[in-house]
Design a protein around this motif. Sequence first.
Motif, PDB file in Angstrom:
ATOM      1  N   VAL A  18       0.835  -1.202   0.000  1.00 48.95           N
ATOM      2  CA  VAL A  18       0.000   0.000   0.000  1.00 48.95           C
ATOM      3  C   VAL A  18       0.870   1.253   0.000  1.00 48.95           C
ATOM      4  N   VAL A  19       1.831   1.277   0.924  1.00 49.49           N
ATOM      5  CA  VAL A  19       2.677   2.454   1.089  1.00 49.49           C
ATOM      6  C   VAL A  19       3.518   2.712  -0.158  1.00 49.49           C
ATOM      7  N   VAL A  20       4.154   1.657  -0.681  1.00 42.04           N
ATOM      8  CA  VAL A  20       5.005   1.807  -1.856  1.00 42.04           C
ATOM      9  C   VAL A  20       4.190   2.228  -3.078  1.00 42.04           C
ATOM     10  N   SER A  21       3.010   1.643  -3.245  1.00 44.53           N
ATOM     11  CA  SER A  21       2.186   1.948  -4.409  1.00 44.53           C
ATOM     12  C   SER A  21       1.680   3.393  -4.381  1.00 44.53           C
ATOM     13  N   ILE A  22       1.250   3.852  -3.206  1.00 46.61           N
ATOM     14  CA  ILE A  22       0.800   5.245  -3.089  1.00 46.61           C
ATOM     15  C   ILE A  22       1.941   6.209  -3.390  1.00 46.61           C
ATOM     16  N   ALA A  23       3.130   5.906  -2.858  1.00 47.14           N
ATOM     17  CA  ALA A  23       4.292   6.758  -3.101  1.00 47.14           C
ATOM     18  C   ALA A  23       4.634   6.795  -4.589  1.00 47.14           C
ATOM     19  N   ALA A  24       4.512   5.640  -5.259  1.00 47.17           N
ATOM     20  CA  ALA A  24       4.827   5.579  -6.688  1.00 47.17           C
ATOM     21  C   ALA A  24       3.833   6.380  -7.519  1.00 47.17           C
ATOM     22  N   VAL A  25       2.539   6.255  -7.205  1.00 48.57           N
ATOM     23  CA  VAL A  25       1.523   7.010  -7.941  1.00 48.57           C
ATOM     24  C   VAL A  25       1.690   8.506  -7.711  1.00 48.57           C
ATOM     25  N   ARG A  26       1.998   8.900  -6.480  1.00 47.63           N
ATOM     26  CA  ARG A  26       2.228  10.315  -6.186  1.00 47.63           C
ATOM     27  C   ARG A  26       3.388  10.872  -7.000  1.00 47.63           C
ATOM     28  N   ALA A  27       4.376  10.020  -7.249  1.00 43.95           N
ATOM     29  CA  ALA A  27       5.536  10.441  -8.031  1.00 43.95           C
ATOM     30  C   ALA A  27       5.289  10.339  -9.528  1.00 43.95           C
ATOM     31  N   GLY A  28       4.085   9.889  -9.917  1.00 44.90           N
ATOM     32  CA  GLY A  28       3.760   9.748 -11.330  1.00 44.90           C
ATOM     33  C   GLY A  28       4.234   8.451 -11.949  1.00 44.90           C
ATOM     34  N   ALA A  29       4.762   7.542 -11.115  1.00 47.35           N
ATOM     35  CA  ALA A  29       5.269   6.257 -11.616  1.00 47.35           C
ATOM     36  C   ALA A  29       4.177   5.203 -11.526  1.00 47.35           C
ATOM     37  N   VAL A  30       3.172   5.310 -12.391  1.00 45.20           N
ATOM     38  CA  VAL A  30       2.027   4.404 -12.354  1.00 45.20           C
ATOM     39  C   VAL A  30       2.445   2.965 -12.617  1.00 45.20           C
ATOM     40  N   ASP A  31       3.325   2.760 -13.590  1.00 40.18           N
ATOM     41  CA  ASP A  31       3.747   1.396 -13.923  1.00 40.18           C
ATOM     42  C   ASP A  31       4.553   0.761 -12.798  1.00 40.18           C
ATOM     43  N   LEU A  32       5.300   1.564 -12.053  1.00 37.84           N
ATOM     44  CA  LEU A  32       6.032   1.034 -10.906  1.00 37.84           C
ATOM     45  C   LEU A  32       5.056   0.506  -9.861  1.00 37.84           C
ATOM     46  N   ALA A  33       3.962   1.263  -9.624  1.00 39.74           N
ATOM     47  CA  ALA A  33       2.957   0.858  -8.643  1.00 39.74           C
ATOM     48  C   ALA A  33       2.231  -0.409  -9.078  1.00 39.74           C
ATOM     49  N   ILE A  34       1.750  -0.425 -10.319  1.00 43.88           N
ATOM     50  CA  ILE A  34       1.001  -1.581 -10.818  1.00 43.88           C
ATOM     51  C   ILE A  34       1.914  -2.804 -10.946  1.00 43.88           C
TER      52      ILE A  34
END
Length: 333
Positions: free
Chosen positions: A232-248
Amino acid sequence: MFSWLGFIICTAAIVYSGIRLARYGDVIAEKTGLGRTWIGVVLMASVTSLPELVTGISSVTYANLPDIAAGDVLGSCVFNMLILAFLDAFYRAKPLSARAQHGNILSAAFGILLLCLIVVSIFLGDRAIRIGWVGYYSLASIGIYFVAMRMVYSYEKRQLVAHFVKEIAEELKYRDIPTKTAVRNYSLNALVVIAAAVYLPKIGEGIAEATGLGQTFVGNIFIAVSTSLPEVVVSIAAVRAGAVDLAIGNLFGSNIFNILILALDDIFYVKGPLLSFTSSNHVISAISAAMMTTIAIIGLTYRAQKKELFLAWDSIGILLVYVINLMLLYMLR
């Protein structure tokens, strides 16, 4: 009371150290030149799934709780897909699936393949083929995992060469952090996660006895949620940074790694094939996770350009399956 307090303390430790694990894993990736796209599917997925690994092994070796181990893994797979819907609500610009690359479908499909293998194995129970005390499905899962990682890597390398070139050329984010410091901090936070996760099975057993909910329900819900909080934490941080593919990629990769964890749990559980000693109710979570992943694949392929209310239609479908999964597990507790 003490079980719930222990649960909260362990969960807090996992969240705190999970955040720092992700950060220093990213530092190590930059220092070694592995690339952040690959990190999302492999390194980040294995890092954020570390609690599931430790919880599973400690469940089958020290606590003799195979249902907690299986429930943690399969419940985490379900919860990881729920995180996708949560991220879609968090990302308000447009449907999250419209921003993601089609390459994520590859890792998602491997996740479905592995989940289906688990469903068949639970259904067969004692009739499943075994090699020694290990079920055939565990060896097959290990083989499929490495094939999946190789294929995802090859696809990313073939399709995203320009991205890698740009990534290498950009200014380093962690220029001021020495590699030695990153490795030391990564290791220290990994130890914190391990220490917290080791106690989760016994805490889960205490909660199951105190509430009367049963090990299957507790493993699929409480333990799975706590060990999935780093995702959860890593995915939210990635989306906030604009790294959608990193989160998914982190979420789909975590599901693949989770099934590998179940295979490792089987190896450590020397009484026989692990899934032969677990409740058949785990089929519900495995099928739910596969259905949610399928809906995510449809969303990634269709790529809707607008949301209904605050969620895209695929996220609504994922949320609906999660609620049904929760209801069924509670009814069969």
